[in-house]
Structure formats: C-alpha cells, structure tokens
Design a protein around this motif. Structure first.
Motif, PDB file in Angstrom:
ATOM      1  N   ASN A  49     -28.611 -73.192 -15.848  1.00 23.23           N
ATOM      2  CA  ASN A  49     -28.189 -71.809 -15.564  1.00 23.23           C
ATOM      3  C   ASN A  49     -26.677 -71.663 -15.638  1.00 23.23           C
ATOM      4  OD1 ASN A  49     -30.799 -70.759 -15.195  1.00 23.23           O
ATOM      5  ND2 ASN A  49     -30.866 -71.520 -13.092  1.00 23.23           N
ATOM      6  N   ASN A  96     -32.096 -77.386 -13.241  1.00 22.41           N
ATOM      7  CA  ASN A  96     -32.062 -75.917 -13.368  1.00 22.41           C
ATOM      8  C   ASN A  96     -30.674 -75.379 -13.090  1.00 22.41           C
ATOM      9  OD1 ASN A  96     -34.768 -75.773 -14.037  1.00 22.41           O
ATOM     10  ND2 ASN A  96     -35.446 -75.490 -11.908  1.00 22.41           N
ATOM     11  N   GLU A 112     -31.713 -67.230 -11.346  1.00 26.38           N
ATOM     12  CA  GLU A 112     -32.294 -68.566 -11.364  1.00 26.38           C
ATOM     13  C   GLU A 112     -31.369 -69.586 -10.700  1.00 26.38           C
ATOM     14  OE1 GLU A 112     -35.248 -69.552 -12.250  1.00 26.38           O
ATOM     15  OE2 GLU A 112     -35.876 -67.539 -12.821  1.00 26.38           O
ATOM     16  N   LEU A 113     -30.047 -69.372 -10.953  1.00 23.11           N
ATOM     17  CA  LEU A 113     -29.067 -70.297 -10.356  1.00 23.11           C
ATOM     18  C   LEU A 113     -29.104 -70.233  -8.838  1.00 23.11           C
ATOM     19  CD1 LEU A 113     -26.731 -72.294 -10.666  1.00 23.11           C
ATOM     20  CD2 LEU A 113     -25.172 -70.337 -10.812  1.00 23.11           C
ATOM     21  N   ASP A 151     -30.364 -62.851 -15.284  1.00 24.13           N
ATOM     22  CA  ASP A 151     -31.484 -63.780 -15.078  1.00 24.13           C
ATOM     23  C   ASP A 151     -30.992 -65.172 -14.718  1.00 24.13           C
ATOM     24  OD1 ASP A 151     -33.346 -61.840 -15.598  1.00 24.13           O
ATOM     25  OD2 ASP A 151     -33.537 -62.339 -17.738  1.00 24.13           O
ATOM     26  N   TYR A 152     -29.942 -65.617 -15.450  1.00 25.26           N
ATOM     27  CA  TYR A 152     -29.371 -66.943 -15.144  1.00 25.26           C
ATOM     28  C   TYR A 152     -28.849 -67.008 -13.718  1.00 25.26           C
ATOM     29  CZ  TYR A 152     -29.581 -68.529 -20.029  1.00 25.26           C
ATOM     30  OH  TYR A 152     -30.010 -68.929 -21.255  1.00 25.26           O
ATOM     31  N   GLU A 153     -28.183 -65.960 -13.315  1.00 25.91           N
ATOM     32  CA  GLU A 153     -27.612 -65.974 -11.961  1.00 25.91           C
ATOM     33  C   GLU A 153     -28.708 -66.010 -10.907  1.00 25.91           C
ATOM     34  OE1 GLU A 153     -25.169 -62.532 -11.999  1.00 25.91           O
ATOM     35  OE2 GLU A 153     -23.421 -63.595 -12.794  1.00 25.91           O
TER      36      GLU A 153
END
Length: 733
Positions: A279, A275, A374-375, A370-372
């Motif tokens: 991300n 993940n 999730e990261l 969203d990526y951040e």
C-alpha cells in the motif's frame, strides 16, 4: 650359644629329663584315674536358619543359582549357642532340676541339706514360685527378698547358673543346619534330663520371642502403611485442588492450542507487513502523477465527520474480528459493509470538491484512497496481531509454570505412592513371616541316658603330659644353656670375649699335688694325661717364642694362676731350664705362701741382688726345686702390701734386678693380681716380654673382662692369649 654344646649338655642330662617326664606321665595317669566318671547326653536341634536366609542370584548365563548368606547363618548360630549358656537359660534349667528333685523319688541332689536350712512350708512356697517362673520363663532378681531365698536354694542344691554353665555346651554341627547341645554330669540321668529340658525351654523362648518380634514388625509396618497412605492421599488432594483453582484440564492440549494459535498469528503478521509495504508503494506511485494544485484529500477526509465515524467503526470491527480468530462470519460481513460505505462516502466527498474533473485523475485519487484505507487497516491489523501474540505468549508462559508446578506435585504423588507400595510389600512379607514364626527350632534327636562314661583318654593324656614335660625340660635346659655365660668351652670364650684360647687345662682333683710323682707316673684317668700334655704344649709354646720374662694374670681372683705357674715351672725344670718364679701379687701373695716353706734353703744369690737394689723390704728368695746343678726352680716371694706396684717400687731398681736375674735364669715367670680388682698388672707390664691370662671355666662373663682383654691386645708387649683352667672335657667337642 653353640648348638653342639647344647647337644653335649642334653647327652649328659638325658636321663634326668627322661626321669622327670616319666614321673609327670605317671602322676597324670594316676590323677585321671582318681577323677569321678562323667557322662554326657546330646540333643540335636534343626534350626531352619539356612532356609531363612537362602536367596537366589542370576549367574552370567542368566540362570538362577541358590545363594546362602553364610555370615548371617553363622551369626544366628552364635546367638543361639550363647542363649544356651546365658544366665536366664541356666536359671530355667535350675528351676526344672529343683522341681524334679522335689517331686521325684530319685532326686539328683541331696535334699536333706536343704531341710537343714528351710522348713517344708518354705520349700512348698519355693516350688510354687519355681513353677510360676518356669512357665513364664523369667529369671530371678537378687534385689527381691523372695528371689534371694530361691537363689540360696539353687546354690545349696548345686543348680546355680555358675555351677551349671561349665557342664553345658552348644555348637553348630559342621556346616549343617543342626545345632548339637550337650550336657555333662557325674549322673547319666541328670545329664539326659538337663539337656532335654533346657532345649525345650530355649525352643519355647525362641518361638515366643520370634512371634513377639514378628507381631511387632507387622504392627510397625501397618502403622507405616497408614502414614504413607495418608501422605499419598494428601498429595493427590493437593494436585486436584491446584488443577481446579487454576482451571487446568489437559495441560498438553492447552499448550498445543496456544502454540498453534501463535504460529497462525505469526503468519497473519507477515501478511499484514506485506500489505503495508504494498500500500505504501502504491500511494507513492499515485502521488507522483497528481498535480501540485490538487487538494489535500486527507485533510478533507479528516474534516469529514461521517468518514471519521466510519473509520472508527471499521477499526472496532476489525479488532473484534481478529480477537475472535477471524472466524466470526457476522463480524466479517459487517466489516465488508462498513468498508463499502466508507469507500462510497469518500468518493462522494471527492466529487463535491472537484476531484473528478478528469477521468484519469479521478481514478488515481480513488485508487490512492483505496491504498490508504488498506494501509490503515493493515497497520491496525498488525498492531492487534502483535498484541494478541504477546497475550498468547504470556498465557503460554503461565501455562508452562503451571505445568511445572503440576509436575512437581505429581512427582511427590509418585514418590508417596512408591513408598506406600514398598511399605505394603514389607507388611505383606511380615504377615507371611508371622504365619511361619512357629516351629523354627525342632528337636530331631532327644537326649538319651548314657550307658558308658566319657572316655578319659588317660593313656593319651598321660603320654601328652610326659611329652610336654620332656619338651618343657628341654626348653628350660636350652634357656639355662643359652643364658649360661661361664667360660666353660673355647667356643663360649670366643663368643663372649672374641679371643681364642692358647690351651686348656683340665680340672683335676688333688689335696697336695706332688708334681714330681705326678709327672713321672702314668695315670689311669684320661683327664690327668690331658692335663700333663696340654701343660707341655704351653711349655713348648713359651720355649718356641724365645721370650724370657712372662707375666701371668687373670680377670678375677682364684682362677688358678698360682697352680699354672707352679706346674709350668716344674716342667721347665724337667727340660733342664733354670726357672725363677716371682710373686708380684702384693694384694694376695698366695704363691709365696704355697711355695716358700721354712724347710727350703734360701737363695743367697737372689737375696743379695734383692738387697743390692733396695728391694729386701719387698721381696725374699728361696730355692724351691733343684733337680741338678744346672736345672731347678727358684722363687722370689713378696710381702703383702696394700700399695700398688708403682708405689712400692718407686725409687727402687726393679728393672735392673730383672736384668741381673736374666743372666742367671732361662725363664722368669711373674704372677700379678686380678685385673678386674687391681691396677697392678697394668703397672707391671713394662717389666715383662710377654703376657698370658688364666681364665677359669667356672668364671662367668662380665663386661669388664672384655675391657681387660682389649687392653692386653693393644699393649706393645706380646699378648700370647688365654689359658682355660679347670676345664671339663665333656664341654669340648
């Protein structure tokens, strides 16, 4: 030693050896006949030793085979045999014999002698003590005054252990399980009584001792069993306490649970890593399309207090969710709600700052957010998973150590249990042995009163005594012959001196030997004829050698030189030879004294020559025998002198005298002193042509004789050999 000579001696002495052997046999038979008769009685005892040590072995085919430990059986029999001969057993027998004599109308011993030393009261007191000691099977103590009296009574009645011991015998019967006990006595009733009583006492003593030992063994193993059980219980208690203190139930299940959880977290860790990589890649792609003038949303977000609080809340919930193994549904729902609220808040913040000026950019920014999100969540999850894995592995290591400790304690419990089991088994065996400790020894045949005495085997023993004496005499004779170092035979001379004899002269008996009558008559004795013929052989030997001047010597004085020279001289005269005998034995002029007598006429020619060469103070000559004008025997005698020949003849012309005499005589025979005592022979050898040594058969070998022979063998003159004088013909074969 020559065996043939030994056989010769045996053949001459056989009658003496046989006579001594016969006397020995007769004396033995007579001695045995005078001995009092003896009787014996026997008891047979079954021991049970073989059954005690019997065991089984598994053979190569898997079958059980009976096995008897013979060594153990033999040791048991030896121990029991010694018990019968032990002082304590003989003391018990002495008690019984004494009590029998006191109470029986027919005592075995003479009690009158006992009454001479002790009063009836003392004897009654002794009876009480003997009964007490017999019942308790105890021995007498010489240090106790009361026991000293009892010992003296046993000695006076003949029942002391040292007196009884030679009469008792106990031994195993062949390879059976039985012991035979025998008692020998001049009284058959005493023998039967003694063997029965001592057997009963030994069985009673042996049974008591065995029971005592069995009880001691049971007590010992009971004590050992208690100790082992206490040790086992303490180890079990120690194991239980350890498990309670460390909250241990089932270690294997706990270990499996920890391992499964670690494996599950490792899988989650790999997902988190994936993940994070996804991300990061998404964020990098969005950043490429965003314009240079776009605001730093991250900075806006960090400044936004609401967004920061939501993030912290999200992170806390995520930690709780992971800590519970991601199984708590309430925490998961709350975490989803916080994530949605955070996303809404970020969108609102972005709208306020003009981020949605363009639809596509707005979507990219939202996607990046969203990526951040999730990261951050993946990183936090990875950190938490690593921490949880570390914690679980630490717990697992502690669990392994606890398990090792538990196994160590369990091993101690196992060992203690096994030792306790072994002791319990031995305890049970010893209890079984205690139950069977009785009746191990049983009398299966009582001692009976003998009706006939023991066979003395007088004829056999007398015969053996005679044969033994015969063998002993033969051995003694052999030893005497073996160590006999006399020159009695040619074989013995060869063995001792390593020199063969030239001829032997038999020993003859005479007072005054008349040579003329002796050699001119026929004797009825074989040795006389042998004497004559052997001397003639010597004469032939000397004639055949063609040597004229001969020295006759010996090892010791008295070996017969004078006799041999006289006889040879006469034989030469019989052969028409003119012979001159010279006595050069200045130390012992026996030849001069024997041959030169006043009635014989002087030898004027020889005496003139002796005087011419200045030897008239040394020698004197006479005519000894004159058979005719051409043949005869003359003698030159000597005066006794303590000086040696070289000293006596110093400055004299003895050699020239001999040269002159050689023109007159065919043979000159010279006698010299014994070589072992004097040096004369060595000094006179230079005046002769050949040498002979006379050896007496009665003379014993000495090491100096061998030295004399070696000297004669190495001189340049001709050494003819040895003449054995005084020989006995029975020593020749």
């Amino acid at each position: 030693m020559d065996i043939l000579y030994f056989l010769k001696v045996i053949s001459r002495k056989w009658w003496l050896i046989l006579l001594v052997s016969l006397i020995s046999a007769i004396a033995t038979y007579y001695f045995l006949s005078q001995q009092p008769k003896k009787y014996f009685s026997r008891v047979t005892i079954s021991t049970g030793f073989i059954d005690e040590v019997k065991s089984t072995l598994i053979d190569e085919y898997g079958f059980q085979r009976p096995y008897i430990r013979e060594f153990t059986v033999d040791n048991k029999f030896i121990s029991l045999e010694e018990e019968f001969k032990s002082p304590q057993a003989l003391y018990w027998l002495g008690y019984k014999l004494f009590l029998h004599d006191i109470n029986s109308p027919k005592p075995f011993s003479n009690l009158e002698r006992l009454l001479d030393f002790y009063s009836p009261e003392e004897i009654d007191r002794a009876v009480e003590l003997f009964l007490l000691k017999s019942d308790s099977l105890v021995s007498l103590d010489p240090d106790k005054a009361e026991d000293v009296i009892l010992l003296d009574m046993l000695q006076k009645t003949g029942y002391y252990p040292d007196t009884l011991k030679p009469n008792i015998n106990a031994e195993r019967y062949k390879e059976t399980d039985n012991l035979r006990v025998e008692f020998t006595s001049h009284n058959p009733q005493l023998a039967a009584f003694a063997v029965n009583e001592i057997s009963k006492d030994i069985i009673r003593y042996y049974t008591n001792i065995k029971q005592i030992r069995a009880k001691n063994t049971v007590s010992f193993f009971e004590e050992q069993a208690d100790n082992r059980k206490n040790i086992m219980d303490s180890k079990i208690s120690e194991l239980n306490r350890f498990k309670v203190m460390n909250n241990i139930s089932e270690l294997s299940e706990q270990r499996s649970a920890y391992i499964n959880k670690i494996n599950e977290l490792e899988s989650q860790k790999e997902e988190a890593k994936k993940n994070i990589e996804a991300n990061l890649k998404g964020i990098q792609n969005i950043d490429i399309y965003l314009t240079q003038g776009t605001k730093d949303y991250e900075t806006i977000q960090l400044k936004n207090k609401a967004i920061e609080d939501l993030r912290k809340r999200r992170d806390n919930l995520l930690n709780k969710y992971i800590a519970t193994g991601q199984n708590d549904e309430n925490i998961r729902l709350e975490l989803e709600m916080v994530k949605n609220e955070l996303e809404t808040q970020i969108k609102a913040t972005a709208s306020d700052n003009g981020l949605y000026t363009a639809s596509s950019d707005q979507e990219l920014i939202l996607k990046k957010i969203d990526y951040e999100i999730e990261l951050e969540g993946a990183k936090t999850s990875l950190s938490l998973i690593d921490a949880e894995i570390t914690r679980l592995r630490t717990k697992l290591a502690e669990l392994v150590q606890l398990e090792a400790n538990v196994q160590a304690i369990e091993q101690q419990v196992t060992v203690a249990s096994e030792e306790y089991g072994k002791v319990v088994t031995k305890l049970e065996d010893s209890k079984v042995a205690l139950g069977g400790a009785e009746n191990t020894l049983n009398i299966i045949e009582d001692g009976k009163v003998a009706q006939t005495p023991i066979s003395q085997k007088k004829s056999i023993i007398a015969t053996m005594a005679g044969l033994g004496t015969l063998a002993l005499c033969s051995v003694l004779l052999f030893i005497s012959v073996f160590f006999d170092r006399r020159y009695h035979s040619p074989q013995n001379i060869q063995r001792l001196l390593q020199e063969n004899i030239l001829e032997y002269v038999p020993q003859i008996q005479f007072q005054q030997l008349d040579l003329e009558r002796y050699f001119n008559s026929v004797s009825q004795h074989e040795k006389d004829e042998t004497f004559k013929q052997n001397l003639r052989k010597l004469r032939f030997y000397i004639e055949n050698n063609r040597l004229k001047k001969w020295i006759f010597t010996s090892n010791e004085e008295g070996e017969g030189k004078t006799f041999i020279i006289s006889a040879l001289a006469y034989l030469f005269a019989l052969n028409k030879h003119k012979v001159l005998v010279i006595d050069a034995n200045f130390k012992h002029n026996g030849l001069t004294q024997m041959l030169m007598q006043e009635k014989q006429e002087a030898n004027l020619t020889a005496n003139e020559l002796i005087k011419d060469y200045g030897l008239d103070k040394v020698f004197v000559s006479q005519k000894l025998i004159k058979l005719d004008e051409q043949a005869g025997v003359d003698v030159i005698g000597c005066y006794g002198n303590l000086l040696s020949p070289s000293e006596i003849l110093s400055g004299k012309d003895f050699d020239k005298l001999l040269e002159e005499l050689m023109y007159i005589y065919d043979y000159i025979l010279i006698e010299t002193p014994a070589m072992s005592q004097y040096s004369d022979t060595r000094e006179l050898i230079g005046f002769c042509d050949a040498i002979m040594m006379v050896v007496s058969a009665e003379t014993s070998y000495k090491s100096r004789h061998k030295s004399n022979i070696s000297f004669l063998q190495n001189v340049p003159k001709h050494f003819a050999g040895l003449i054995l004088n005084k020989a006995k013909q029975e020593n020749f074969y």
